[in-house]
Motif scaffolding. Structure first.
Motif, PDB file in Angstrom:
ATOM      1  N   ARG A 173       0.877  -1.290   0.100  1.00  0.00           N
ATOM      2  CA  ARG A 173      -0.037  -0.049   0.021  1.00  0.00           C
ATOM      3  C   ARG A 173       0.977   1.205  -0.016  1.00  0.00           C
ATOM      4  O   ARG A 173       0.576   2.184  -0.684  1.00  0.00           O
ATOM      5  CB  ARG A 173      -0.823   0.071   1.273  1.00  0.00           C
ATOM      6  N   LEU A 174       1.899   1.143   0.639  1.00  0.00           N
ATOM      7  CA  LEU A 174       2.805   2.562   0.943  1.00  0.00           C
ATOM      8  C   LEU A 174       3.569   2.511  -0.222  1.00  0.00           C
ATOM      9  O   LEU A 174       3.701   3.680  -0.975  1.00  0.00           O
ATOM     10  CB  LEU A 174       3.735   2.070   2.080  1.00  0.00           C
ATOM     11  N   ALA A 175       3.992   1.543  -1.047  1.00  0.00           N
ATOM     12  CA  ALA A 175       4.851   1.476  -2.204  1.00  0.00           C
ATOM     13  C   ALA A 175       3.808   1.885  -3.338  1.00  0.00           C
ATOM     14  O   ALA A 175       4.404   2.790  -4.384  1.00  0.00           O
ATOM     15  CB  ALA A 175       5.656   0.385  -2.554  1.00  0.00           C
ATOM     16  N   ASP A 176       2.574   1.681  -3.376  1.00  0.00           N
ATOM     17  CA  ASP A 176       1.760   1.882  -4.253  1.00  0.00           C
ATOM     18  C   ASP A 176       1.117   3.314  -4.318  1.00  0.00           C
ATOM     19  O   ASP A 176       0.735   3.854  -5.433  1.00  0.00           O
ATOM     20  CB  ASP A 176       0.739   0.762  -4.474  1.00  0.00           C
ATOM     21  N   ALA A 177       0.969   3.951  -3.139  1.00  0.00           N
ATOM     22  CA  ALA A 177       0.204   5.199  -2.775  1.00  0.00           C
ATOM     23  C   ALA A 177       1.014   6.240  -3.793  1.00  0.00           C
ATOM     24  O   ALA A 177       0.187   7.075  -4.325  1.00  0.00           O
ATOM     25  CB  ALA A 177      -0.003   5.330  -1.499  1.00  0.00           C
ATOM     26  N   GLU A 178       2.090   6.583  -3.723  1.00  0.00           N
ATOM     27  CA  GLU A 178       2.838   7.617  -4.178  1.00  0.00           C
ATOM     28  C   GLU A 178       2.727   7.612  -5.638  1.00  0.00           C
ATOM     29  O   GLU A 178       2.278   8.643  -6.449  1.00  0.00           O
ATOM     30  CB  GLU A 178       4.192   7.755  -3.754  1.00  0.00           C
ATOM     31  N   PRO A 179       2.939   6.248  -6.401  1.00  0.00           N
ATOM     32  CA  PRO A 179       2.868   6.464  -7.921  1.00  0.00           C
ATOM     33  C   PRO A 179       1.414   6.585  -8.302  1.00  0.00           C
ATOM     34  O   PRO A 179       1.142   7.381  -9.212  1.00  0.00           O
ATOM     35  CB  PRO A 179       3.353   5.088  -8.253  1.00  0.00           C
ATOM     36  N   ARG A 180       0.428   6.181  -7.476  1.00  0.00           N
ATOM     37  CA  ARG A 180      -1.050   6.255  -7.881  1.00  0.00           C
ATOM     38  C   ARG A 180      -1.282   7.727  -7.709  1.00  0.00           C
ATOM     39  O   ARG A 180      -2.089   8.522  -8.626  1.00  0.00           O
ATOM     40  CB  ARG A 180      -1.981   5.334  -6.933  1.00  0.00           C
ATOM     41  N   ALA A 181      -0.943   8.177  -6.797  1.00  0.00           N
ATOM     42  CA  ALA A 181      -1.217   9.934  -6.245  1.00  0.00           C
ATOM     43  C   ALA A 181      -0.597  10.915  -7.534  1.00  0.00           C
ATOM     44  O   ALA A 181      -1.214  11.677  -8.014  1.00  0.00           O
ATOM     45  CB  ALA A 181      -0.589  10.272  -4.984  1.00  0.00           C
ATOM     46  N   ARG A 182       0.676  10.268  -8.126  1.00  0.00           N
ATOM     47  CA  ARG A 182       1.419  11.332  -8.839  1.00  0.00           C
ATOM     48  C   ARG A 182       0.365  10.957 -10.253  1.00  0.00           C
ATOM     49  O   ARG A 182       0.185  11.803 -11.277  1.00  0.00           O
ATOM     50  CB  ARG A 182       2.876  10.763  -9.219  1.00  0.00           C
ATOM     51  N   ALA A 183       0.182   9.733 -10.540  1.00  0.00           N
ATOM     52  CA  ALA A 183      -0.737   9.544 -11.948  1.00  0.00           C
ATOM     53  C   ALA A 183      -1.771  10.160 -11.773  1.00  0.00           C
ATOM     54  O   ALA A 183      -2.476  10.826 -13.018  1.00  0.00           O
ATOM     55  CB  ALA A 183      -0.789   7.990 -12.084  1.00  0.00           C
ATOM     56  N   LEU A 184      -2.791  10.124 -10.583  1.00  0.00           N
ATOM     57  CA  LEU A 184      -4.138  10.772 -10.677  1.00  0.00           C
ATOM     58  C   LEU A 184      -3.877  12.413 -10.662  1.00  0.00           C
ATOM     59  O   LEU A 184      -4.644  12.968 -11.410  1.00  0.00           O
ATOM     60  CB  LEU A 184      -4.742  10.378  -9.451  1.00  0.00           C
ATOM     61  N   ALA A 185      -2.903  12.935 -10.128  1.00  0.00           N
ATOM     62  CA  ALA A 185      -2.585  14.307 -10.300  1.00  0.00           C
ATOM     63  C   ALA A 185      -2.238  14.907 -11.580  1.00  0.00           C
ATOM     64  O   ALA A 185      -2.873  15.986 -12.259  1.00  0.00           O
ATOM     65  CB  ALA A 185      -1.416  14.656  -9.075  1.00  0.00           C
ATOM     66  N   GLN A 186      -1.394  14.026 -12.329  1.00  0.00           N
ATOM     67  CA  GLN A 186      -1.123  14.145 -13.763  1.00  0.00           C
ATOM     68  C   GLN A 186      -2.306  14.353 -14.668  1.00  0.00           C
ATOM     69  O   GLN A 186      -2.554  15.111 -15.403  1.00  0.00           O
ATOM     70  CB  GLN A 186       0.069  13.091 -14.349  1.00  0.00           C
ATOM     71  N   PHE A 187      -3.181  13.005 -14.519  1.00  0.00           N
ATOM     72  CA  PHE A 187      -4.317  13.140 -15.137  1.00  0.00           C
ATOM     73  C   PHE A 187      -5.264  14.450 -14.951  1.00  0.00           C
ATOM     74  O   PHE A 187      -5.792  14.897 -15.806  1.00  0.00           O
ATOM     75  CB  PHE A 187      -4.940  11.980 -14.715  1.00  0.00           C
ATOM     76  N   SER A 188      -5.498  14.612 -13.662  1.00  0.00           N
ATOM     77  CA  SER A 188      -6.339  15.686 -13.302  1.00  0.00           C
ATOM     78  C   SER A 188      -5.897  16.987 -13.772  1.00  0.00           C
ATOM     79  O   SER A 188      -6.649  17.978 -14.256  1.00  0.00           O
ATOM     80  CB  SER A 188      -6.640  15.768 -11.672  1.00  0.00           C
ATOM     81  N   ALA A 189      -4.501  17.180 -13.782  1.00  0.00           N
ATOM     82  CA  ALA A 189      -3.945  18.510 -14.293  1.00  0.00           C
ATOM     83  C   ALA A 189      -4.140  18.611 -15.768  1.00  0.00           C
ATOM     84  O   ALA A 189      -4.412  19.686 -16.417  1.00  0.00           O
ATOM     85  CB  ALA A 189      -2.612  18.717 -13.784  1.00  0.00           C
ATOM     86  N   SER A 190      -3.714  17.449 -16.493  1.00  0.00           N
ATOM     87  CA  SER A 190      -4.009  17.115 -17.747  1.00  0.00           C
ATOM     88  C   SER A 190      -5.464  17.552 -18.257  1.00  0.00           C
ATOM     89  O   SER A 190      -5.614  18.373 -19.191  1.00  0.00           O
ATOM     90  CB  SER A 190      -3.556  16.098 -18.276  1.00  0.00           C
ATOM     91  N   ALA A 191      -6.523  17.212 -17.660  1.00  0.00           N
ATOM     92  CA  ALA A 191      -7.975  17.279 -17.783  1.00  0.00           C
ATOM     93  C   ALA A 191      -8.130  18.727 -17.788  1.00  0.00           C
ATOM     94  O   ALA A 191      -8.749  19.345 -18.561  1.00  0.00           O
ATOM     95  CB  ALA A 191      -8.799  16.520 -16.917  1.00  0.00           C
TER      96      ALA A 191
END
Length: 443
Positions: A29-47
């Motif tokens: 969970r800890l290792a997966d949280a940061e990459p997922r947060a970065r990917a969601l932020a990138q998608f949201s900013a792009s949108a």
């Protein structure tokens, strides 16, 4: 905690497996949280950036169609932001806090995020069309963009690995506990004076050495027991032959009278002492357990007492069901208790039987002075008699020891106490109504 080694070992290994899996889940969970947060932020900013550019460059009459297309295809909606909007703040830690931090790095520190505005769920992101424009809008992304999807394949494989680990742990623990359980059963056989079957010498090297040492000890004990039985049998033969000659010479050479009667009594006493020594040394031999009627055993002893002028009053309380007994051994034990009652107590003697709290109780009570409670355990030891009985009685001090050993080998006990009327000695043999484990048994 469970009592068995198998259960305890399995419990600790299972606990270790569960804790280890839980630790790996947290690490994932800890290792997966940061990459997922970065990917969601990138998608949201792009949108946000794409919607801003599309609205700024599109003709005013085409903007409604553009917004409808985004809603239909991507689930993206656009609403004006109202200062009176009721905003539910994001958590201050965890995955969403990391996402908010990444989005603000991409869109600016004034960007606001929420998972619910005015009671409507979604990933709400504020933005302005131009840097200094006061009017702001909400870009609403589908809420499933921010949700963590359960990795069912990962969980399935993890559960399968945990189950395999537990099965292997059970097999390992059972391979260790099974030889120890067999050894405990064999040790119980040795404690009951029997020779167990040799243990199988298999498994880890330590268990093989332990089984080998136990087998060697069992063989040595059986050898010494056989030697002792042969020596005692020889002594019995060697002593009883001259005793028979002395009895014959006394009958032929001495006239009938007190002298001949006294000589015959002394010879009979010596023969009885030898027999008691042999009874104690021989134990229960190879006599098998069988379902035997206690009433028949008590009646036989009572009839024998009448025949030798040592009567015992027989009392049977209720029904006596057949019990797993070695009849000859139990009869010998009760006979010793009756002899002790006549030697050290006084008549009347009562022989009784009853079933009490799941135990078969066979008792002998005399009307003598009894024994003090502090003397009970000492008098159960071999070759032990009370000081007051040493000069006046002719026993060997083995009667109670034989009775106690017979009861113990049946899984029961010998209890000595005061009689029901407050005087005399009450000796009670207690036997279980079901066969004790590891006892030879005939159905």
């Amino acid at each position: 905690m469970p009592r068995s080694l198998l259960a305890r070992t399995f419990l600790w290994v299972a606990l270790l497996v569960v804790v280890t899996n839980a630790a790996w889940v947290m690490i994932f969970r800890l290792a997966d949280a940061e990459p997922r947060a970065r990917a969601l932020a990138q998608f949201s900013a792009s949108a946000v950036n794409l919607v801003r550019v599309a609205l700024l460059t599109a003709a005013p009459e085409l903007r409604p169609a553009l917004l409808q297309e985004l809603s239909d295809r991507e689930g993206i909606r656009l609403l004006p932001r109202d200062p009176l909007d009721q905003i539910t703040s994001l958590p201050s830690d965890g995955f969403m806090a990391m996402t908010q931090e990444q989005i603000r790095l991409l869109l600016g520190p004034g960007t606001k995020l929420s998972l619910k505005v005015n009671g409507e769920a979604g990933l709400w992101i504020s933005f302005a069309m131009a840097p200094n424009e006061p009017d702001e809008f909400w870009l609403i992304l589908p809420v499933d963009r921010a949700e963590r999807r359960i990795p069912w394949p990962w969980l399935g494989w993890g559960a399968l690995a945990a189950m395999l680990a537990l099965v292997v742990a059970w097999l390992l623990a059972s391979r260790i506990s099974r030889p120890l359980r067999r050894m405990a059963q064999a040790a119980r056989q040795v404690g009951l004076g029997r020779t167990p079957h040799p243990l199988v010498e298999e498994g880890p090297d330590e268990l093989q050495r332990l089984a080998s040492a136990f087998n060697r000890m069992s063989r040595d004990l059986a050898y010494h027991e056989k030697e002792r039985a042969e020596i005692l049998a020889g002594i019995s033969h060697d002593l009883r032959t001259p005793l028979a000659r002395m009895r014959l010479e006394a009958e032929l050479s001495l006239p009938e009278g007190p002298a001949q009667a006294g000589m015959a009594a002394d010879i009979a006493q010596m023969d009885a002492i030898i027999a008691q020594f042999l009874d104690y040394a021989r134990g229960e031999g190879e006599e098998l357990v069988e379902q035997y009627d206690p009433r028949a055993l008590l009646e036989s002893l009572a009839h024998h007492g009448q025949a030798i002028q040592r009567p015992a009053h027989l009392e049977i309380h209720g029904d006596l069901p057949p019990a797993p007994l070695r009849p000859r051994a139990v009869s010998r034990a009760l006979g010793n208790l009756v002899d002790n009652a006549w030697k050290y107590g006084s008549p009347p003697i009562t022989l009784s039987g009853r079933v009490h709290k799941g135990w078969l109780e066979l008792s002998v009570q005399d009307s003598g002075e009894g024994i003090p409670p502090e003397e009970v355990e000492r008098l159960k030891q071999p070759f032990t008699r009370r000081e007051s009985a040493r000069s006046g009685a002719s026993g060997t001090g083995l009667g109670l020891a034989i009775a106690e050993r017979v009861a113990r080998n049946h899984g029961g006990s010998l209890e000595l106490g005061t009689g029901v009327d407050g005087k005399g000695l009450l000796a009670t043999l207690k036997f279980p109504l079901s066969p004790v484990p590891d006892s030879p048994h005939l159905g």
